[in-house]
Design an enzyme around this catalytic site. Structure first.
Site, PDB file in Angstrom:
ATOM      1  N   SER A 165       0.841  -1.190   0.000  1.00  0.00           N
ATOM      2  CA  SER A 165       0.000   0.000   0.000  1.00  0.00           C
ATOM      3  C   SER A 165       0.883   1.249   0.000  1.00  0.00           C
ATOM      4  O   SER A 165       1.677   1.428  -0.922  1.00  0.00           O
ATOM      5  CB  SER A 165      -0.955  -0.058   1.202  1.00  0.00           C
ATOM      6  OG  SER A 165      -2.022   0.845   1.045  1.00  0.00           O
ATOM      7  N   MET A 166       0.778   2.133   0.990  1.00  0.00           N
ATOM      8  CA  MET A 166       1.668   3.288   1.047  1.00  0.00           C
ATOM      9  C   MET A 166       3.123   2.846   0.952  1.00  0.00           C
ATOM     10  O   MET A 166       3.956   3.504   0.324  1.00  0.00           O
ATOM     11  CB  MET A 166       1.460   4.074   2.340  1.00  0.00           C
ATOM     12  CG  MET A 166       2.378   5.275   2.506  1.00  0.00           C
ATOM     13  SD  MET A 166       2.303   6.049   4.141  1.00  0.00           S
ATOM     14  CE  MET A 166       3.534   5.074   5.028  1.00  0.00           C
TER      15      MET A 166
END
Length: 245
Positions: free
Chosen positions: A88-89
């Site tokens: 994700s991030m």
């Protein structure tokens, strides 16, 4: 305070795998990996500032700055080949870190990006401005969060500031022209991920001249928790290291 947490140092390991957590995540997310990935790999999990045992350290809300700090901290650990895995991030931060390492002549041998759109294919969703209840609701929707625990006011006071910071980092990130990767990239995704689709994931391949592969596994945005062994098997396959434990 150091940037990495290692559940088991392995001086004999032929390779280091640096793991980058998701928004609101910490190094502990990857702690189970060390026991599963095999003794040929040493797992070094990134500990972002402002959380867990770095609670007193100031936040970093710019992905480019965060990547520069991490790449600098990695320098003493690049005495053997390194691979990067980000979810994700963490996929965006790992990508920017990989670009910096390649630019400096210490390119990783592989980049694994999980549960994320390509950096040049960002969406317009915004969550960092939400009130606490809205932010908790979004975390629960994504999965990977204990909804009951987040109802505790004291826990919220500790957790939500760095969650909000991380969402802001992703929302304000812009892909910049510059170093183009030449290394292999593997993009992984859950087939029921609400944030990125299987049609979007191939755009990661536009950012490297190296080999590119997409792996779709059952599950939502946090598919890699129930599918951990399959994810680790894909990492082992790509890195050509013996299966663990």
């Amino acid at each position: 305070m150091t940037w990495f947490r290692c559940a088991e140092t392995r001086p004999w390991a032929s390779l280091r795998l640096f793991c980058f957590p998701h928004a609101g995540g910490s190094a502990v997310f990857y702690r189970p990996w060390a026991a599963r990935i095999g003794r040929a790999v040493e797992v070094q999990a990134v500990q972002y500032p402002g959380r867990a045992d770095r609670l007193a350290d100031p936040f970093v809300d710019d992905a480019h700055q965060l990547a520069r700090l991490i790449a600098g901290a990695m320098a003493p650990l690049l005495d053997r080949p390194a691979a990067l895995f980000g979810h994700s991030m963490g996929a965006v931060v790992a990508y920017e870190t990989a670009r910096l390492l390649q630019e400096r002549g210490t390119a990783p041998v592989h980049l694994f990006v999980s549960g994320a759109r390509a950096p040049h294919d960002r969406d317009d969703e915004r969550f960092s401005h939400l009130d606490d209840d809205g932010l908790v609701a979004e975390m629960v929707t994504l999965g990977g969060s204990d909804a009951e625990a987040l109802r505790d006011p004291e826990l919220r006071q500790l957790v939500l500031p760095y969650v909000r910071n991380d969402f802001r980092l992703v929302e304000e990130y812009e892909h910049r022209p510059g170093t183009r990767l030449t290394i292999p990239v593997t993009a992984l995704i859950g087939d029921a991920d609400s944030r990125v689709t299987a049609d979007q994931v191939p755009r990661w391949g536009e950012l490297t001249d190296g080999a590119f592969r997409v792996e779709v596994l059952p599950g939502d945005h946090f598919y890699l928790v129930p599918q951990r062994d399959k994810v680790i098997a894909e990492v082992q396959r790509a890195l050509a290291v013996p299966a663990g434990p």
